[in-house]
Design a protein around this motif. Structure first.
Motif, PDB file in Angstrom:
ATOM      1  N   LYS A 163       6.039  39.376  -4.494  1.00 20.05           N
ATOM      2  CA  LYS A 163       6.320  40.817  -4.391  1.00 20.05           C
ATOM      3  C   LYS A 163       7.602  41.088  -3.607  1.00 20.05           C
ATOM      4  O   LYS A 163       8.172  42.175  -3.697  1.00 20.05           O
ATOM      5  CB  LYS A 163       5.148  41.547  -3.741  1.00 20.05           C
ATOM      6  CG  LYS A 163       4.899  41.165  -2.287  1.00 20.05           C
ATOM      7  CD  LYS A 163       3.709  41.917  -1.723  1.00 20.05           C
ATOM      8  CE  LYS A 163       3.462  41.556  -0.255  1.00 20.05           C
ATOM      9  NZ  LYS A 163       2.315  42.280   0.290  1.00 20.05           N
ATOM     10  N   ALA A 164       8.065  40.083  -2.848  1.00 20.48           N
ATOM     11  CA  ALA A 164       9.302  40.261  -2.087  1.00 20.48           C
ATOM     12  C   ALA A 164      10.481  40.513  -3.015  1.00 20.48           C
ATOM     13  O   ALA A 164      11.439  41.195  -2.636  1.00 20.48           O
ATOM     14  CB  ALA A 164       9.575  39.033  -1.220  1.00 20.48           C
ATOM     15  N   PHE A 165      10.439  39.987  -4.233  1.00 21.50           N
ATOM     16  CA  PHE A 165      11.536  40.203  -5.183  1.00 21.50           C
ATOM     17  C   PHE A 165      11.723  41.699  -5.428  1.00 21.50           C
ATOM     18  O   PHE A 165      12.843  42.213  -5.375  1.00 21.50           O
ATOM     19  CB  PHE A 165      11.236  39.484  -6.504  1.00 21.50           C
ATOM     20  CG  PHE A 165      12.347  39.589  -7.512  1.00 21.50           C
ATOM     21  CD1 PHE A 165      13.358  38.653  -7.529  1.00 21.50           C
ATOM     22  CD2 PHE A 165      12.388  40.621  -8.431  1.00 21.50           C
ATOM     23  CE1 PHE A 165      14.403  38.747  -8.441  1.00 21.50           C
ATOM     24  CE2 PHE A 165      13.417  40.734  -9.351  1.00 21.50           C
ATOM     25  CZ  PHE A 165      14.432  39.784  -9.356  1.00 21.50           C
ATOM     26  N   ILE A 199      15.033  19.586   1.442  1.00 22.29           N
ATOM     27  CA  ILE A 199      13.789  20.337   1.347  1.00 22.29           C
ATOM     28  C   ILE A 199      14.145  21.723   0.834  1.00 22.29           C
ATOM     29  O   ILE A 199      14.942  22.427   1.452  1.00 22.29           O
ATOM     30  CB  ILE A 199      13.085  20.421   2.715  1.00 22.29           C
ATOM     31  CG1 ILE A 199      12.742  19.005   3.204  1.00 22.29           C
ATOM     32  CG2 ILE A 199      11.829  21.284   2.638  1.00 22.29           C
ATOM     33  CD1 ILE A 199      12.264  18.950   4.633  1.00 22.29           C
ATOM     34  N   ILE A 200      13.594  22.090  -0.297  1.00 21.64           N
ATOM     35  CA  ILE A 200      13.975  23.345  -0.941  1.00 21.64           C
ATOM     36  C   ILE A 200      12.775  24.272  -1.059  1.00 21.64           C
ATOM     37  O   ILE A 200      11.642  23.824  -1.265  1.00 21.64           O
ATOM     38  CB  ILE A 200      14.596  23.072  -2.336  1.00 21.64           C
ATOM     39  CG1 ILE A 200      15.241  24.341  -2.903  1.00 21.64           C
ATOM     40  CG2 ILE A 200      13.582  22.471  -3.307  1.00 21.64           C
ATOM     41  CD1 ILE A 200      16.121  24.082  -4.117  1.00 21.64           C
ATOM     42  N   GLY A 201      13.005  25.562  -0.896  1.00 17.07           N
ATOM     43  CA  GLY A 201      11.890  26.503  -0.955  1.00 17.07           C
ATOM     44  C   GLY A 201      12.345  27.893  -1.343  1.00 17.07           C
ATOM     45  O   GLY A 201      13.535  28.184  -1.453  1.00 17.07           O
ATOM     46  N   SER A 202      11.368  28.763  -1.529  1.00 16.56           N
ATOM     47  CA  SER A 202      11.651  30.130  -1.928  1.00 16.56           C
ATOM     48  C   SER A 202      10.419  30.993  -1.697  1.00 16.56           C
ATOM     49  O   SER A 202       9.382  30.531  -1.221  1.00 16.56           O
ATOM     50  CB  SER A 202      12.064  30.173  -3.406  1.00 16.56           C
ATOM     51  OG  SER A 202      12.401  31.495  -3.794  1.00 16.56           O
ATOM     52  N   THR A 203      10.568  32.251  -2.067  1.00 18.81           N
ATOM     53  CA  THR A 203       9.435  33.161  -2.028  1.00 18.81           C
ATOM     54  C   THR A 203       8.392  32.745  -3.056  1.00 18.81           C
ATOM     55  O   THR A 203       7.196  32.870  -2.844  1.00 18.81           O
ATOM     56  CB  THR A 203       9.909  34.588  -2.332  1.00 18.81           C
ATOM     57  OG1 THR A 203      10.786  34.550  -3.486  1.00 18.81           O
ATOM     58  CG2 THR A 203      10.677  35.172  -1.171  1.00 18.81           C
ATOM     59  N   HIS A 204       8.863  32.200  -4.207  1.00 20.40           N
ATOM     60  CA  HIS A 204       7.982  31.762  -5.284  1.00 20.40           C
ATOM     61  C   HIS A 204       8.809  30.980  -6.300  1.00 20.40           C
ATOM     62  O   HIS A 204      10.038  30.924  -6.203  1.00 20.40           O
ATOM     63  CB  HIS A 204       7.319  32.965  -5.968  1.00 20.40           C
ATOM     64  CG  HIS A 204       8.273  33.951  -6.560  1.00 20.40           C
ATOM     65  ND1 HIS A 204       9.197  34.659  -5.797  1.00 20.40           N
ATOM     66  CD2 HIS A 204       8.490  34.367  -7.838  1.00 20.40           C
ATOM     67  CE1 HIS A 204       9.912  35.459  -6.563  1.00 20.40           C
ATOM     68  NE2 HIS A 204       9.511  35.292  -7.809  1.00 20.40           N
ATOM     69  N   ILE A 205       8.124  30.348  -7.248  1.00 25.84           N
ATOM     70  CA  ILE A 205       8.805  29.638  -8.335  1.00 25.84           C
ATOM     71  C   ILE A 205       8.875  30.570  -9.536  1.00 25.84           C
ATOM     72  O   ILE A 205       7.912  31.274  -9.846  1.00 25.84           O
ATOM     73  CB  ILE A 205       8.072  28.335  -8.709  1.00 25.84           C
ATOM     74  CG1 ILE A 205       8.124  27.346  -7.544  1.00 25.84           C
ATOM     75  CG2 ILE A 205       8.696  27.698  -9.953  1.00 25.84           C
ATOM     76  CD1 ILE A 205       7.383  26.049  -7.792  1.00 25.84           C
ATOM     77  N   ASP A 216      10.200  40.405 -13.918  1.00 27.23           N
ATOM     78  CA  ASP A 216      10.532  40.964 -12.602  1.00 27.23           C
ATOM     79  C   ASP A 216      11.766  41.850 -12.676  1.00 27.23           C
ATOM     80  O   ASP A 216      11.813  42.926 -12.063  1.00 27.23           O
ATOM     81  CB  ASP A 216      10.768  39.835 -11.593  1.00 27.23           C
ATOM     82  CG  ASP A 216       9.471  39.235 -11.087  1.00 27.23           C
ATOM     83  OD1 ASP A 216       8.428  39.883 -11.231  1.00 27.23           O
ATOM     84  OD2 ASP A 216       9.505  38.111 -10.543  1.00 27.23           O
ATOM     85  N   ILE A 217      12.779  41.404 -13.417  1.00 30.69           N
ATOM     86  CA  ILE A 217      14.008  42.184 -13.572  1.00 30.69           C
ATOM     87  C   ILE A 217      13.705  43.515 -14.268  1.00 30.69           C
ATOM     88  O   ILE A 217      14.160  44.586 -13.844  1.00 30.69           O
ATOM     89  CB  ILE A 217      15.049  41.385 -14.386  1.00 30.69           C
ATOM     90  CG1 ILE A 217      15.580  40.202 -13.569  1.00 30.69           C
ATOM     91  CG2 ILE A 217      16.186  42.281 -14.850  1.00 30.69           C
ATOM     92  CD1 ILE A 217      16.527  40.573 -12.459  1.00 30.69           C
ATOM     93  N   GLY A 221      13.938  35.339  -3.620  1.00 31.59           N
ATOM     94  CA  GLY A 221      13.757  35.858  -4.976  1.00 31.59           C
ATOM     95  C   GLY A 221      13.418  34.825  -6.025  1.00 31.59           C
ATOM     96  O   GLY A 221      13.479  35.130  -7.215  1.00 31.59           O
ATOM     97  N   GLY A 222      13.057  33.616  -5.616  1.00 30.94           N
ATOM     98  CA  GLY A 222      12.570  32.634  -6.571  1.00 30.94           C
ATOM     99  C   GLY A 222      13.524  31.476  -6.822  1.00 30.94           C
ATOM    100  O   GLY A 222      14.737  31.626  -6.805  1.00 30.94           O
ATOM    101  N   ILE A 223      12.935  30.287  -7.044  1.00 31.54           N
ATOM    102  CA  ILE A 223      13.708  29.108  -7.449  1.00 31.54           C
ATOM    103  C   ILE A 223      13.199  28.617  -8.799  1.00 31.54           C
ATOM    104  O   ILE A 223      12.050  28.840  -9.173  1.00 31.54           O
ATOM    105  CB  ILE A 223      13.624  27.943  -6.429  1.00 31.54           C
ATOM    106  CG1 ILE A 223      12.170  27.683  -5.999  1.00 31.54           C
ATOM    107  CG2 ILE A 223      14.536  28.148  -5.273  1.00 31.54           C
ATOM    108  CD1 ILE A 223      11.999  26.431  -5.170  1.00 31.54           C
ATOM    109  N   THR A 224      14.079  27.946  -9.513  1.00 33.66           N
ATOM    110  CA  THR A 224      13.732  27.397 -10.821  1.00 33.66           C
ATOM    111  C   THR A 224      13.333  25.927 -10.668  1.00 33.66           C
ATOM    112  O   THR A 224      13.666  25.268  -9.676  1.00 33.66           O
ATOM    113  CB  THR A 224      14.931  27.477 -11.783  1.00 33.66           C
ATOM    114  OG1 THR A 224      15.963  26.593 -11.319  1.00 33.66           O
ATOM    115  CG2 THR A 224      15.482  28.902 -11.844  1.00 33.66           C
ATOM    116  N   TYR A 225      12.649  25.412 -11.692  1.00 33.36           N
ATOM    117  CA  TYR A 225      12.278  23.995 -11.660  1.00 33.36           C
ATOM    118  C   TYR A 225      13.509  23.102 -11.770  1.00 33.36           C
ATOM    119  O   TYR A 225      13.508  21.967 -11.266  1.00 33.36           O
ATOM    120  CB  TYR A 225      11.283  23.684 -12.789  1.00 33.36           C
ATOM    121  CG  TYR A 225       9.896  24.184 -12.477  1.00 33.36           C
ATOM    122  CD1 TYR A 225       9.085  23.505 -11.568  1.00 33.36           C
ATOM    123  CD2 TYR A 225       9.391  25.336 -13.066  1.00 33.36           C
ATOM    124  CE1 TYR A 225       7.811  23.957 -11.257  1.00 33.36           C
ATOM    125  CE2 TYR A 225       8.115  25.799 -12.767  1.00 33.36           C
ATOM    126  CZ  TYR A 225       7.327  25.110 -11.865  1.00 33.36           C
ATOM    127  OH  TYR A 225       6.072  25.563 -11.560  1.00 33.36           O
TER     128      TYR A 225
END
Length: 493
Positions: free
Chosen positions: A57-59, A464-470, A479-480, A441-445
């Motif tokens: 929801k942060a996006f 080490i990689i991270g985000s709000t969600h994948i 989302d857009i 706002g999200g990371i891709t695979y």
């Protein structure tokens, strides 16, 4: 707490315990509490090198054009979650942010730095922990829109893009004993999954039959070329290795499902996407007219609207924006007049849509000599960033620090001998060097794959990689599309 029922209590907080709650515990039940501890794990370790904050929801909160949306709470929550990650890793990193395309990264980076200072002042074990050699890079999602839309042909990314995977669960075939669908959970407990998830689908299709041959007890059964149908028959005849075979059967089924989707309609589309994304064809020749590449995609009746929208966006991205007239014409092509927001709303991420941007795009690393599959020539910007960091090439103007520059950051991975807590041998220090990356706002695979690839190739760094969600292309488009709608939160991976 009833003294007759419980002798004592052990209280653990996954985050920092607010003073008001701590004081209440002291005043009410201090004698009954044998242990009270902050564990600092308010994040989700998705994979060995991937963490999530699980706040899709942060996006909407951070990129919505609605000025009434209060993003301050979301920012503070994310900052605190990132501090618990650093605490778990026992790191006090230098915090940096990408200046463009939005200012969310700068705001979050400042909050993280403030919270790190506060945390290490409060930490009873190390009250004055100095900055470690690790750095934390924070980016806004708009830094690389192309990687969110292009079809990836590496195994994990392809599976989540093309197949109906829900909660990391894949349904395939039928269990003869129950008559229900077979289910498999895709995680790191499956060694074969870890081995093949980042490989190109062509490599996976070669390796799985080889693995079946390796564990087969009947050489005659596996002589010569093996078709997928023959592999299934072989698997049924090998009950003594059923557990191992079931894993191969699972991934064989995944690969087959992906290839059915790919061969059906995506092969030509992927070529067009690569030409658009890079602005060059497979021979390295510059594409002179991007519309000539896009038009056959728009006229292809076999492709669904989502695929056409992805191609249109790649065209707009490579052109660095377009005119209002051309945008309206593209919207009519895919018949989304009532919902053109799926194209227009990218501007809220700082991505040029209308009008064209006159600002030059950042230069990319030259990868022309790297061996790639023709339909997988695009390399995510994330890989450039990681490799630039390792070579100490991140420009401080584009990647400002949120704290005073430490001597440990003068060279990536170079450790000052003056620092008391870094007295281990040089080789051992190198093995523990970390880079933490967080994308708002999200990371891709595909970006996740880059983190593993660089780590494996370097041996001296762990990324080490991270985000709000994948995100997947579909969830990103959803989302857009919903960005300018009120209180609409889509469900993400």
């Amino acid at each position: 707490m009833s003294s007759s029922k419980y002798k004592a209590a052990y209280v653990y907080f996954c985050d920092v315990c607010p003073d008001i709650i701590f004081n209440k515990l002291k005043s009410c039940h201090s004698k009954a509490i044998k242990k009270c501890k902050e564990v600092n794990i308010s994040f989700f370790p998705k994979e060995s090198q991937v963490f999530l904050l699980n706040v899709p929801k942060a996006f909407h909160l951070l990129y919505s054009p609605d000025k009434a949306v209060n993003k301050e709470t979301a920012m503070h929550t994310m900052a605190q979650q990132l501090v618990t990650l650093c605490a778990t890793l026992d790191e006090n990193p230098g915090v940096r942010y990408k200046k463009e395309p939005q200012d969310n990264a700068e705001e979050l980076a400042s909050l993280v730095e403030e919270n790190l200072v506060q945390y290490y002042r409060m930490d009873e074990k190390d009250q004055f922990k100095t900055k470690t050699q690790t750095q934390l890079l924070i980016l806004d999602r708009g830094f690389d829109p192309i990687s969110t839309m292009v079809h990836e042909l590496t195994f994990q990314a392809m599976i989540y893009d093309l197949l109906p995977i829900e909660n990391d669960t894949y349904k395939y075939g039928t269990d003869n004993s129950t008559g229900k669908d077979k289910e498999a959970y895709l995680d790191e407990s499956d060694e074969l999954w870890v081995k093949v998830r980042h490989k190109h689908i062509a490599v996976v299709l070669e390796e799985i039959p080889k693995l079946v041959k390796e564990i087969s007890s009947s050489k005659k059964e596996t002589e010569g070329n093996i078709s997928f149908s023959r592999l299934s028959d072989i698997m049924k005849k090998l009950p003594h290795v059923r557990k191992q075979i079931n894993k191969q059967a699972l991934h064989l089924s995944l690969a087959e499902d992906c290839m059915q989707k790919f061969k059906g309609k995506l092969e030509k589309l992927c070529k067009a996407e690569q030409d658009l994304a890079l602005g060059t064809d497979a021979e390295g020749q510059k594409v002179k007219d991007h519309m000539r590449v896009l038009l056959p995609v728009l006229l292809n009746s076999d492709l669904d609207n989502y695929d056409k929208i992805r191609a249109i966006l790649l065209y707009i991205f490579v052109e660095n924006g377009t005119t209002q007239e051309n945008l309206e014409r593209l919207i009519q092509h895919v018949k989304i007049e009532s919902n053109g927001d799926v194209l227009k709303n990218w501007t809220h991420l700082g991505v040029p849509i209308v009008p064209k941007s006159t600002q030059r795009k950042p230069a990319r690393r030259d990868r022309s000599k790297e061996e790639t599959f023709q339909l997988s020539r695009w390399t995510p910007v994330m890989k450039d960033i990681i490799e630039d960091y390792m070579e100490n090439k991140l420009d401080a103007k584009d990647w400002p620090y949120c704290s005073e520059c430490s001597a440990t950051w003068n060279e990536s991975g170079a450790v000052s001998a003056r620092q008391k807590h870094n007295t281990m041998p040089r080789d051992e220090r190198k093995n523990t060097s970390k880079l933490i990356i967080f994308v708002i706002g999200g990371i891709t695979y595909s970006e996740i794959r880059c983190a593993y690839e660089v780590s494996q190739n370097s041996k001296s760094f762990q990324v080490i990689i991270g985000s709000t969600h994948i995100i997947t292309p579909k969830t990103m488009l959803d989302d857009i599309k919903n960005l300018n709608k009120e209180n609409v939160i889509t469900t993400n991976e």
